[in-house]
Design an enzyme around this catalytic site. Structure first.
Site, mmCIF file in Angstrom:
data_model
loop_
_atom_site.group_PDB
_atom_site.id
_atom_site.type_symbol
_atom_site.label_atom_id
_atom_site.label_comp_id
_atom_site.label_asym_id
_atom_site.label_seq_id
_atom_site.Cartn_x
_atom_site.Cartn_y
_atom_site.Cartn_z
ATOM 1 N N PHE A 163 93.329 48.872 27.264
ATOM 2 C CA PHE A 163 92.176 49.250 28.090
ATOM 3 C C PHE A 163 90.920 49.213 27.219
ATOM 4 O O PHE A 163 90.850 49.889 26.192
ATOM 5 C CB PHE A 163 92.382 50.648 28.676
ATOM 6 C CG PHE A 163 91.412 50.948 29.772
ATOM 7 C CD1 PHE A 163 91.686 50.566 31.078
ATOM 8 C CD2 PHE A 163 90.219 51.589 29.498
ATOM 9 C CE1 PHE A 163 90.782 50.812 32.097
ATOM 10 C CE2 PHE A 163 89.305 51.843 30.508
ATOM 11 C CZ PHE A 163 89.589 51.459 31.806
ATOM 12 N N ASP A 188 91.107 39.724 34.270
ATOM 13 C CA ASP A 188 92.333 40.444 33.934
ATOM 14 C C ASP A 188 93.500 39.691 34.572
ATOM 15 O O ASP A 188 94.032 38.748 33.984
ATOM 16 C CB ASP A 188 92.174 41.873 34.482
ATOM 17 C CG ASP A 188 93.084 42.871 33.817
ATOM 18 O OD1 ASP A 188 94.209 42.510 33.495
ATOM 19 O OD2 ASP A 188 92.670 44.028 33.628
#
Ligand code: PRP
Length: 190
Positions: free
Chosen positions: A161, A112
């Site tokens: 997400f 990420d």
């Protein structure tokens, strides 16, 4: 989210969109496993999975490899949100195998910001391995704060997400065989 036994609830019911199907993931793993087999040319390899997310990926990837592999795992904690700014992570489960002189492939489900892996790579390189490379199934290029040498990369995903294939929301959905997004109601139903 209805969870009672016999209610007919399925994990799939909570999914809004499937971003990466199981078939697509497996096909990419076959390609990448072929690259690994060629690169290591039967040199023994130590796969280091970063818990918890990597356990699904690690099991599937390993079964596509011909190279002899051993397995070990690390677990890290991000000090809540602190890692997002400092990049400091705490090792809560360390390796059992001494990696000095070993060829190591770190297996991550997702990169990420890159801060976790950045820390881990520095930590592992200090232990004197013969080599350390990175396998990351997913990355979020829009979120990257540290450029990392990802040798084997599955897919770039948008900055949304995602759950499934090892990735969780509140510890659920890791066992979905695909990667997808959750319906908005899931976040509000607790
Ligand atoms: C995820 C993922 C990486 C990390 C990546 O783990 O598995 O370890 O976050 O984030 P970064 O690039 O911003 O550092 P998570 O903390 O969700 O733990 P889990 O694998 O146990 O779900």
């Amino acid at each position: 989210m209805v969870q009672g036994p016999g209610s007919g609830y399925r994990l799939d019911d909570d999914i809004e969109d499937v971003l990466l199907s199981s078939d697509r993931i497996q096909a990419r793993l076959v390609e990448l496993a072929g690259e690994i087999d060629r690169d290591y040319a039967a040199r023994p390899l130590l796969l280091v999975g970063v818990l918890k997310g990597a356990f699904v990926l690690m099991a599937d990837l390993a079964r596509h490899l011909s190279t002899p592999v051993e397995f070990d795992f690390m677990a890290v904690s991000s000090y809540g949100s602190a890692t997002r700014t400092s990049g400091v992570v705490r090792i809560i489960k360390d390796l059992e195998i001494d990696i000095a002189g070993r060829h190591v492939l770190v297996v991550e489900d997702i990169v990420d910001s890159g801060l976790t892996l950045n820390y881990l790579l520095r930590n592992l390189r200090a232990r004197g391995p013969a080599s350390v490379e990175v396998f990351a199934l997913l990355s979020k290029p829009d979120q990257t704060r540290v450029e990392l040498p990802i040798r084997y990369h599955g897919f770039a995903v948008p900055n949304v997400f995602v759950v499934g294939y090892g990735l969780d929301y509140a510890e659920r959905y890791r066992n979905l065989p695909y990667v997808g997004t959750l319906r908005a109601e899931v976040y509000s139903s607790g």
